[in-house]
Design a protein around this motif. Structure first.
Motif, PDB file in Angstrom:
ATOM      1  N   PRO A 183       0.790  -1.239   0.000  1.00 39.18           N
ATOM      2  CA  PRO A 183       0.000   0.000   0.000  1.00 39.18           C
ATOM      3  C   PRO A 183       0.820   1.285   0.000  1.00 39.18           C
ATOM      4  O   PRO A 183       0.462   2.221  -0.731  1.00 39.18           O
ATOM      5  CB  PRO A 183      -0.868  -0.144   1.251  1.00 39.18           C
ATOM      6  N   PRO A 184       1.945   1.387   0.752  1.00 43.90           N
ATOM      7  CA  PRO A 184       2.728   2.619   0.641  1.00 43.90           C
ATOM      8  C   PRO A 184       3.289   2.853  -0.766  1.00 43.90           C
ATOM      9  O   PRO A 184       3.398   4.000  -1.209  1.00 43.90           O
ATOM     10  CB  PRO A 184       3.858   2.414   1.659  1.00 43.90           C
ATOM     11  N   THR A 185       3.638   1.771  -1.476  1.00 47.41           N
ATOM     12  CA  THR A 185       4.105   1.907  -2.853  1.00 47.41           C
ATOM     13  C   THR A 185       3.005   2.511  -3.724  1.00 47.41           C
ATOM     14  O   THR A 185       3.252   3.433  -4.517  1.00 47.41           O
ATOM     15  CB  THR A 185       4.510   0.538  -3.435  1.00 47.41           C
ATOM     16  N   LEU A 186       1.798   1.988  -3.584  1.00 48.54           N
ATOM     17  CA  LEU A 186       0.683   2.474  -4.386  1.00 48.54           C
ATOM     18  C   LEU A 186       0.375   3.932  -4.058  1.00 48.54           C
ATOM     19  O   LEU A 186       0.100   4.737  -4.959  1.00 48.54           O
ATOM     20  CB  LEU A 186      -0.550   1.605  -4.147  1.00 48.54           C
ATOM     21  N   PHE A 187       0.433   4.276  -2.774  1.00 49.16           N
ATOM     22  CA  PHE A 187       0.171   5.657  -2.379  1.00 49.16           C
ATOM     23  C   PHE A 187       1.207   6.607  -2.984  1.00 49.16           C
ATOM     24  O   PHE A 187       0.866   7.648  -3.533  1.00 49.16           O
ATOM     25  CB  PHE A 187       0.189   5.760  -0.847  1.00 49.16           C
ATOM     26  N   ARG A 188       2.462   6.221  -2.908  1.00 55.65           N
ATOM     27  CA  ARG A 188       3.527   7.091  -3.432  1.00 55.65           C
ATOM     28  C   ARG A 188       3.458   7.199  -4.950  1.00 55.65           C
ATOM     29  O   ARG A 188       3.665   8.287  -5.514  1.00 55.65           O
ATOM     30  CB  ARG A 188       4.895   6.556  -2.984  1.00 55.65           C
TER      31      ARG A 188
END
Length: 287
Positions: A183-188
């Motif tokens: 999820p942090p990858t997708l957010f960034r």
């Protein structure tokens, strides 16, 4: 007398947006941010070549939050077809680079809608829109791209999507990698591409409204993994041509493999697979 509901074609009758021209200085710090998002060691400076297809992180569109629709996309826009309850999907792209875009250079982006076609799919009527874009530096066109976007009118029907198989068959391709975007990858990545579509960061919306089992991995991010696999196996030099087609979605937590193989004809074949070979993205390119 029976009243026939309007088709998507009826809604866009007379819709013919003019071509657009935008300018941006390709800030090397933005490219470095994408490298960190992808867990790559690259650090960029003015004059460096921008890998393909990293141009997607430039020319940001950032409307007011109040101007966004329920799905997080802009509710209105110059190049958005005027259909009710519009939903947008990215279907694929074809791009050709005559020379790499250089960072720190003022760049002109020229875009035009070059094809519109109405089709019928399992979820209803679909509108396929092709946007052709060229990128110009110092008066020379260095990159051209055709993007295929698919629009549908949300009738309130939710399609249920199943997760792919958890296990992967043994790798046999010449080049392989197993990215694991969390999820942090997708957010960034959403932030870098100014993509506020809620399916990539809002789990209740993604699952309860659009029927996905988890956050959706961006199609362009999957395509970037393909291009990066090729670049990593070519001494850090990007593909000259690159095309891909998105076939099935992937979700946060899914295990998948990125595969590639160079052919005798100079064509590199690429794909994203799960399970025993289910293809989610297919692509090809040339160095």
């Amino acid at each position: 007398m029976t009243n026939t509901p309007p088709t998507l074609g009826d809604h866009i009758a007379g819709w013919n947006p003019e071509p657009t021209v935008e300018t941006d200085r390709l800030d090397p710090a933005q490219a470095t941010r994408l490298a960190r998002t992808l867990d790559l060691p690259d650090t960029f400076a003015d004059g460096d070549a921008l890998p393909l297809p990293w141009h997607w992180i430039y020319f940001s569109e950032w409307p007011a939050t109040a101007a966004l629709g329920a799905d997080g996309h802009p509710a209105e826009g110059h190049s958005l077809p005027p259909i009710p309850d519009r939903r947008r999907m990215f279907a694929g792209s074809r791009m050709t680079s005559t020379a790499p875009l250089r960072l720190g250079v003022r760049t002109e982006k020229r875009s035009a809608i070059t094809n519109i076609a109405e089709k019928h799919g399992r979820t209803g009527d679909l509108l396929f829109v092709t946007v052709t874009t060229t990128y110009v530096q110092d008066g020379t066109t260095l990159l051209s791209e055709e993007q295929d976007l698919v629009y549908r009118s949300d009738s309130g029907h939710t399609t249920t999507f199943e997760r792919p198989a958890a296990e992967l068959a043994p790798a046999t391709a010449a080049w392989t990698a197993e990215p694991a975007p969390a999820p942090p990858t997708l957010f960034r990545y959403s932030a870098l591409t100014s993509n506020s579509h809620r399916i990539h960061y809002d789990l209740p919306y993604a699952s309860e409204v659009e029927g996905y089992p988890d956050l959706v991995v961006h199609g362009p991010l999957l395509a970037t993994y393909l291009a990066e696999l090729a670049r990593a196996n070519n001494g850090g030099t990007s593909l000259r041509t690159f095309s891909f087609r998105l076939q099935r979605p992937l979700f946060a937590g899914d295990r998948f493999r990125v595969e590639g193989a160079p052919g005798d004809d100079g064509i590199v074949t690429l794909q994203v697979i799960t399970g025993d070979g289910t293809v989610h993205v297919s692509g090809k390119g040339e160095f």
